[in-house]
Design a protein around this motif. Structure first.
Motif, PDB file in Angstrom:
ATOM      1  N   LYS A  34       4.492  12.050   6.868  1.00 21.78           N
ATOM      2  CA  LYS A  34       4.020  12.348   5.508  1.00 21.78           C
ATOM      3  C   LYS A  34       2.629  12.962   5.548  1.00 21.78           C
ATOM      4  O   LYS A  34       2.319  13.888   4.780  1.00 21.78           O
ATOM      5  CB  LYS A  34       4.006  11.067   4.679  1.00 21.78           C
ATOM      6  CG  LYS A  34       3.589  11.291   3.214  1.00 21.78           C
ATOM      7  CD  LYS A  34       4.592  12.148   2.476  1.00 21.78           C
ATOM      8  CE  LYS A  34       4.156  12.450   1.038  1.00 21.78           C
ATOM      9  NZ  LYS A  34       4.060  11.239   0.209  1.00 21.78           N
ATOM     10  N   ASN A  35       1.772  12.478   6.446  1.00 23.70           N
ATOM     11  CA  ASN A  35       0.440  13.063   6.565  1.00 23.70           C
ATOM     12  C   ASN A  35       0.507  14.515   7.013  1.00 23.70           C
ATOM     13  O   ASN A  35      -0.244  15.366   6.519  1.00 23.70           O
ATOM     14  CB  ASN A  35      -0.403  12.251   7.544  1.00 23.70           C
ATOM     15  CG  ASN A  35      -0.731  10.862   7.025  1.00 23.70           C
ATOM     16  OD1 ASN A  35      -0.518  10.565   5.854  1.00 23.70           O
ATOM     17  ND2 ASN A  35      -1.257  10.010   7.901  1.00 23.70           N
ATOM     18  N   VAL A  36       1.399  14.810   7.962  1.00 26.10           N
ATOM     19  CA  VAL A  36       1.571  16.183   8.425  1.00 26.10           C
ATOM     20  C   VAL A  36       2.045  17.058   7.264  1.00 26.10           C
ATOM     21  O   VAL A  36       1.546  18.181   7.060  1.00 26.10           O
ATOM     22  CB  VAL A  36       2.550  16.250   9.612  1.00 26.10           C
ATOM     23  CG1 VAL A  36       2.873  17.702   9.965  1.00 26.10           C
ATOM     24  CG2 VAL A  36       1.961  15.535  10.824  1.00 26.10           C
ATOM     25  N   TYR A  37       2.981  16.557   6.482  1.00 23.41           N
ATOM     26  CA  TYR A  37       3.483  17.297   5.316  1.00 23.41           C
ATOM     27  C   TYR A  37       2.360  17.556   4.314  1.00 23.41           C
ATOM     28  O   TYR A  37       2.138  18.699   3.889  1.00 23.41           O
ATOM     29  CB  TYR A  37       4.611  16.504   4.653  1.00 23.41           C
ATOM     30  CG  TYR A  37       5.126  17.097   3.361  1.00 23.41           C
ATOM     31  CD1 TYR A  37       6.223  17.946   3.346  1.00 23.41           C
ATOM     32  CD2 TYR A  37       4.520  16.792   2.136  1.00 23.41           C
ATOM     33  CE1 TYR A  37       6.699  18.481   2.154  1.00 23.41           C
ATOM     34  CE2 TYR A  37       4.980  17.332   0.950  1.00 23.41           C
ATOM     35  CZ  TYR A  37       6.073  18.168   0.957  1.00 23.41           C
ATOM     36  OH  TYR A  37       6.530  18.706  -0.224  1.00 23.41           O
ATOM     37  N   ILE A  38       1.645  16.507   3.930  1.00 26.42           N
ATOM     38  CA  ILE A  38       0.611  16.627   2.899  1.00 26.42           C
ATOM     39  C   ILE A  38      -0.509  17.565   3.343  1.00 26.42           C
ATOM     40  O   ILE A  38      -0.912  18.485   2.619  1.00 26.42           O
ATOM     41  CB  ILE A  38       0.030  15.240   2.561  1.00 26.42           C
ATOM     42  CG1 ILE A  38       1.052  14.402   1.768  1.00 26.42           C
ATOM     43  CG2 ILE A  38      -1.276  15.362   1.787  1.00 26.42           C
ATOM     44  CD1 ILE A  38       1.222  14.842   0.337  1.00 26.42           C
ATOM     45  N   LEU A  39      -1.040  17.337   4.536  1.00 25.86           N
ATOM     46  CA  LEU A  39      -2.182  18.118   4.987  1.00 25.86           C
ATOM     47  C   LEU A  39      -1.800  19.568   5.304  1.00 25.86           C
ATOM     48  O   LEU A  39      -2.538  20.503   4.976  1.00 25.86           O
ATOM     49  CB  LEU A  39      -2.828  17.456   6.201  1.00 25.86           C
ATOM     50  CG  LEU A  39      -3.565  16.148   5.887  1.00 25.86           C
ATOM     51  CD1 LEU A  39      -3.922  15.416   7.179  1.00 25.86           C
ATOM     52  CD2 LEU A  39      -4.815  16.409   5.070  1.00 25.86           C
ATOM     53  N   THR A  40      -0.646  19.758   5.934  1.00 22.80           N
ATOM     54  CA  THR A  40      -0.225  21.123   6.262  1.00 22.80           C
ATOM     55  C   THR A  40      -0.007  21.951   5.004  1.00 22.80           C
ATOM     56  O   THR A  40      -0.492  23.089   4.893  1.00 22.80           O
ATOM     57  CB  THR A  40       1.053  21.112   7.115  1.00 22.80           C
ATOM     58  OG1 THR A  40       0.802  20.419   8.345  1.00 22.80           O
ATOM     59  CG2 THR A  40       1.528  22.529   7.426  1.00 22.80           C
ATOM     60  N   THR A  41       0.723  21.403   4.042  1.00 25.30           N
ATOM     61  CA  THR A  41       1.015  22.176   2.836  1.00 25.30           C
ATOM     62  C   THR A  41      -0.250  22.434   2.026  1.00 25.30           C
ATOM     63  O   THR A  41      -0.459  23.553   1.528  1.00 25.30           O
ATOM     64  CB  THR A  41       2.061  21.469   1.963  1.00 25.30           C
ATOM     65  OG1 THR A  41       1.616  20.141   1.629  1.00 25.30           O
ATOM     66  CG2 THR A  41       3.401  21.401   2.681  1.00 25.30           C
ATOM     67  N   ASN A  42      -1.098  21.436   1.886  1.00 21.71           N
ATOM     68  CA  ASN A  42      -2.311  21.621   1.090  1.00 21.71           C
ATOM     69  C   ASN A  42      -3.261  22.617   1.733  1.00 21.71           C
ATOM     70  O   ASN A  42      -3.810  23.498   1.060  1.00 21.71           O
ATOM     71  CB  ASN A  42      -3.015  20.283   0.887  1.00 21.71           C
ATOM     72  CG  ASN A  42      -2.505  19.515  -0.315  1.00 21.71           C
ATOM     73  OD1 ASN A  42      -3.196  19.397  -1.318  1.00 21.71           O
ATOM     74  ND2 ASN A  42      -1.289  19.000  -0.224  1.00 21.71           N
TER      75      ASN A  42
ATOM     76  N   LEU B 166       0.836  -1.197   0.000  1.00 20.19           N
ATOM     77  CA  LEU B 166       0.000   0.000   0.000  1.00 20.19           C
ATOM     78  C   LEU B 166       0.873   1.250   0.000  1.00 20.19           C
ATOM     79  O   LEU B 166       1.838   1.332   0.775  1.00 20.19           O
ATOM     80  CB  LEU B 166      -0.903   0.013   1.239  1.00 20.19           C
ATOM     81  CG  LEU B 166      -1.746  -1.250   1.477  1.00 20.19           C
ATOM     82  CD1 LEU B 166      -2.540  -1.111   2.774  1.00 20.19           C
ATOM     83  CD2 LEU B 166      -2.682  -1.512   0.305  1.00 20.19           C
ATOM     84  N   ILE B 167       0.515   2.231  -0.837  1.00 22.59           N
ATOM     85  CA  ILE B 167       1.385   3.407  -0.994  1.00 22.59           C
ATOM     86  C   ILE B 167       0.611   4.721  -0.931  1.00 22.59           C
ATOM     87  O   ILE B 167       1.141   5.765  -1.290  1.00 22.59           O
ATOM     88  CB  ILE B 167       2.153   3.336  -2.326  1.00 22.59           C
ATOM     89  CG1 ILE B 167       1.155   3.379  -3.501  1.00 22.59           C
ATOM     90  CG2 ILE B 167       3.029   2.099  -2.401  1.00 22.59           C
ATOM     91  CD1 ILE B 167       1.819   3.606  -4.843  1.00 22.59           C
ATOM     92  N   GLN B 168      -0.610   4.712  -0.468  1.00 15.86           N
ATOM     93  CA  GLN B 168      -1.459   5.898  -0.512  1.00 15.86           C
ATOM     94  C   GLN B 168      -0.993   6.979   0.457  1.00 15.86           C
ATOM     95  O   GLN B 168      -0.422   6.681   1.501  1.00 15.86           O
ATOM     96  CB  GLN B 168      -2.907   5.514  -0.180  1.00 15.86           C
ATOM     97  CG  GLN B 168      -3.608   4.717  -1.252  1.00 15.86           C
ATOM     98  CD  GLN B 168      -3.064   3.305  -1.421  1.00 15.86           C
ATOM     99  OE1 GLN B 168      -2.487   2.725  -0.498  1.00 15.86           O
ATOM    100  NE2 GLN B 168      -3.226   2.753  -2.598  1.00 15.86           N
ATOM    101  N   ASN B 169      -1.285   8.244   0.106  1.00 18.92           N
ATOM    102  CA  ASN B 169      -1.138   9.320   1.076  1.00 18.92           C
ATOM    103  C   ASN B 169      -2.233   9.209   2.130  1.00 18.92           C
ATOM    104  O   ASN B 169      -3.254   8.550   1.920  1.00 18.92           O
ATOM    105  CB  ASN B 169      -1.243  10.692   0.382  1.00 18.92           C
ATOM    106  CG  ASN B 169       0.011  11.055  -0.375  1.00 18.92           C
ATOM    107  OD1 ASN B 169       1.119  10.768   0.057  1.00 18.92           O
ATOM    108  ND2 ASN B 169      -0.163  11.703  -1.521  1.00 18.92           N
TER     109      ASN B 169
END
Length: 259
Positions: free
Chosen positions: A156-164, A80-83
């Motif tokens: 990675k979740n912190v990166y994705i959600l914070t930046t978006n 599994l590779i999902q964000n």
């Protein structure tokens, strides 16, 4: 039934990221059996009972519907590779031992692969996936400890959600975000950390998560903050927070202006 390829892998989701990983697997000796979303997944897997791995590379919103169709005999072969991936996303389907990866490379249509930092991988098929990425000069490494991999997924979740989510307010790239809007980024990241902790039922060292996020920023300072799915990510995070009773004041403030 004879086994045609001892190391053949199945692939569900042949998009940009799935295509890159399939290329790497082919380069390292793993034939690929593609399984389209418009076919019966169980029937397709029955036709290839000897597949050595099953890479699921669909988007976050499609993951549940795909995992519902995977027979139990395949659970330890899943990759599994999902964000936005966390253990409950697979455990609620009865899956205990998949291979999971936190993908830190970008692939846009018509453009070359852009690695940010090394992608960590954990689980039974980790070595094969790491070798596949490394064959394409994409940095990757194996993580042997499940707790350490959980932290990697949360980073990675912190990166994705914070930046978006911050990008809805600021636009621009991550260098501009961290240089000129750092307090906003920290406030949103704090909300995201609180949500992650509620989802997994444990606490994390917030500075380690921030440091991990900033390492991603440094890997590609010109990475654009706001992807096309930013509004959906924010809405999904707010819905999860409401279900779990988590207050996210910084994200709610952004939603009030841009939701």
């Amino acid at each position: 039934m004879t086994q045609p390829f001892a190391t053949e892998w199945g692939l569900i989701g042949a998009g940009e990221i799935g295509g890159v990983l399939a290329h790497g697997l082919l380069k390292t000796g793993h034939p690929i059996f593609p399984i389209g979303r418009d076919v019966n997944i169980q029937a397709a897997l029955s036709a290839r009972p000897f597949l050595d791995g099953l890479l699921v590379a669909v988007g976050e919103k499609d993951l549940d519907s795909v995992l519902e169709q995977i027979p139990g005999a395949w659970y330890d072969r899943l990759v599994l590779i999902q964000n936005e991936l966390l253990p409950d996303d697979w455990r609620k389907h009865g899956i205990e031992t998949p291979t999971v990866a936190s993908i830190w490379f970008e692939k846009k249509p018509g453009k070359p692969v852009k690695p940010l930092i090394s992608s960590p991988v954990h689980g039974p098929r980790a070595d094969a996936l790491v070798a596949a990425m490394q064959s394409l000069d994409i940095p990757a490494h194996r993580v042997t400890n499940s707790d350490a991999m959980l932290e990697e997924l949360v980073i990675k979740n912190v990166y994705i959600l914070t930046t978006n989510i911050a990008g809805l307010e600021t636009g621009g790239d991550v260098e501009d975000l961290w240089t000129n809007h750092q307090q906003l980024a920290r406030d949103i990241a704090a909300d995201v950390v609180a949500l992650q902790e509620a989802k997994v039922g444990r606490s994390f060292d917030p500075q380690r998560l921030i440091d991990g996020m900033v390492k991603g920023f440094d890997g590609d300072p010109q990475h654009q903050c706001m992807g096309r799915s930013a509004p959906q990510r924010m809405a999904r995070a707010l819905g999860q927070a409401e279900d779990l009773g988590v207050d996210m004041p910084a994200i709610r403030a952004v939603a009030a202006k841009h939701g």
